[in-house]
Design an enzyme around this catalytic site. Structure first.
Site, short mmCIF file in Angstrom:
data_model
loop_
_atom_site.label_atom_id
_atom_site.label_comp_id
_atom_site.label_asym_id
_atom_site.label_seq_id
_atom_site.Cartn_x
_atom_site.Cartn_y
_atom_site.Cartn_z
N GLU A 1 32.59 60.20 -23.88
CA GLU A 1 34.00 60.55 -23.61
C GLU A 1 34.16 61.13 -22.21
OE1 GLU A 1 35.79 64.13 -24.76
OE2 GLU A 1 34.14 64.74 -26.05
N LYS B 1 32.96 74.08 -32.28
CA LYS B 1 32.92 75.46 -31.78
C LYS B 1 33.58 76.40 -32.77
CE LYS B 1 32.68 75.26 -26.80
NZ LYS B 1 33.08 73.93 -26.39
#
Ligand code: PSU
Ligand code: MN
Length: 308
Positions: A27, A161
């Site tokens: 990405e 995260k």
């Protein structure tokens, strides 16, 4: 379908796909919105090199001048890494960026879309988006999760995260029918940390086993993707409690500044970096390289399986 007329696939990638050789999509939001310049440029080169070292072809994706790009030249990587006038493109932004000939970095969701269009089955990234903390109130749930439910691409990540609500992210994936597989672990990793404390139902021993599961899922005609949680290498993993404190502080700053919507993730990422300095950045690079390596291995085994 006709999307081909909007798309540029490099000759090297075209050839590899035609010959059923392993290709790994990468990405670009991680470059433009996740890392500072020029360190991101160095990272972009390293991640492509690691994929090649495993015998696969890297395919970094982006939208440049409205063209859907599969594979980027060094000059195009430079444009993305400088991140001047580069938007963050998720699924809802896709048609706007193509129609208006804009420059955009692709998130996990849009990189999956592009990979599927091009015929690439494996995609390696850092961390995925998910259900944000208090997502049950704000409804801030990354489009990455819907994409995993619908688009047939395997995504290797280091988990999510702790800026997110990891428990609810996993619940959402379960509801959407997305297999989440740990690479050598039964604990969903938490990006900088090897463990989140959230147990996974499936632990694979290695990339070959992961490829076999992916091959079988698609052979069965089941729609959607597969998420692989690949923990950060032991030596680079950070302490859970320390990171929890940092993330609390970043979340507080976001609230005070009234940050919301698509700016939330980049804001939190930048804040965490500011608060932890070099340590978190180094960890980020290491885990993403580690995912690229695992992705290349999965792609290799998948190409073997589809030969037979
Ligand atoms: N999480 C990270 N690093 C990132 C991202 C998420 O640890 O770079 C990026 C990815 O591109 C991901 C996107 O797809 O943020 C999710 O944004 P949102 O929450 O707005 O969907
Ligand atoms: Mn969001």
């Amino acid at each position: 379908m006709g999307f081909e007329k909007y798309m540029d696939v490099t000759p090297e990638i075209q050839e590899a796909l035609k010959e059923n050789r392993p290709v790994v999509a990468l990405e670009s939001t991680i470059l433009s919105h996740g890392m500072p310049y020029p360190e991101n440029l160095d990272f972009a080169a390293r991640v492509e090199k690691i994929v090649r070292a495993e015998g696969a072809v890297p395919a970094t994706c982006a939208i440049l001048g409205g063209r859907i790009k599969v594979g980027l030249t060094p000059e195009e990587l430079e444009v993305l890494c400088r991140a001047e006038n580069i938007g963050k493109v998720s699924r809802r932004d896709f048609a706007v960026y193509v129609a208006e000939k804009k420059n955009g970095a692709t998130t996990v969701a849009t990189t999956m879309m592009i990979a599927a269009m091009a015929g690439i089955k494996v995609f390696a990234t850092g961390g995925i988006g998910g259900v944000h903390r208090h997502g049950e109130v704000t409804m801030d749930i990354s489009a990455d999760l819907q994409e995993l439910a619908n688009t047939p691409v395997l995504v290797v990540c280091a988990g999510a995260k702790q800026i997110l609500d990891i428990g609810r992210t996993l619940e959402y994936l379960e509801t959407m029918g997305v297999p989440v597989i740990g690479n050598g672990t039964d604990d969903f990793p938490a990006f900088y940390c090897r463990r989140s404390g959230h147990k996974l139902d499936f632990k694979a021993e290695n990339e070959e086993e992961i490829a076999m599961i992916a091959h079988t899922k698609w052979d069965l005609g089941l729609k959607g993707g597969i998420l692989v949680g690949n923990p950060i290498p032991e030596e680079y993993g950070m302490d859970n409690e320390y990171m929890e404190g940092i993330i609390e502080e970043a979340l507080k700053a976001a609230e005070e500044k009234g940050i919301h919507g698509k700016d939330t993730t980049p804001f939190l990422l930048a804040k965490v970096k500011e608060l932890t300095g070099d340590a978190s950045f180094k960890a980020n690079v290491r885990l993403a390289l580690n995912n690229a390596k695992a992705g290349a291995k999965v792609a290799y085994h998948l190409s073997k399986l589809s030969e037979n």
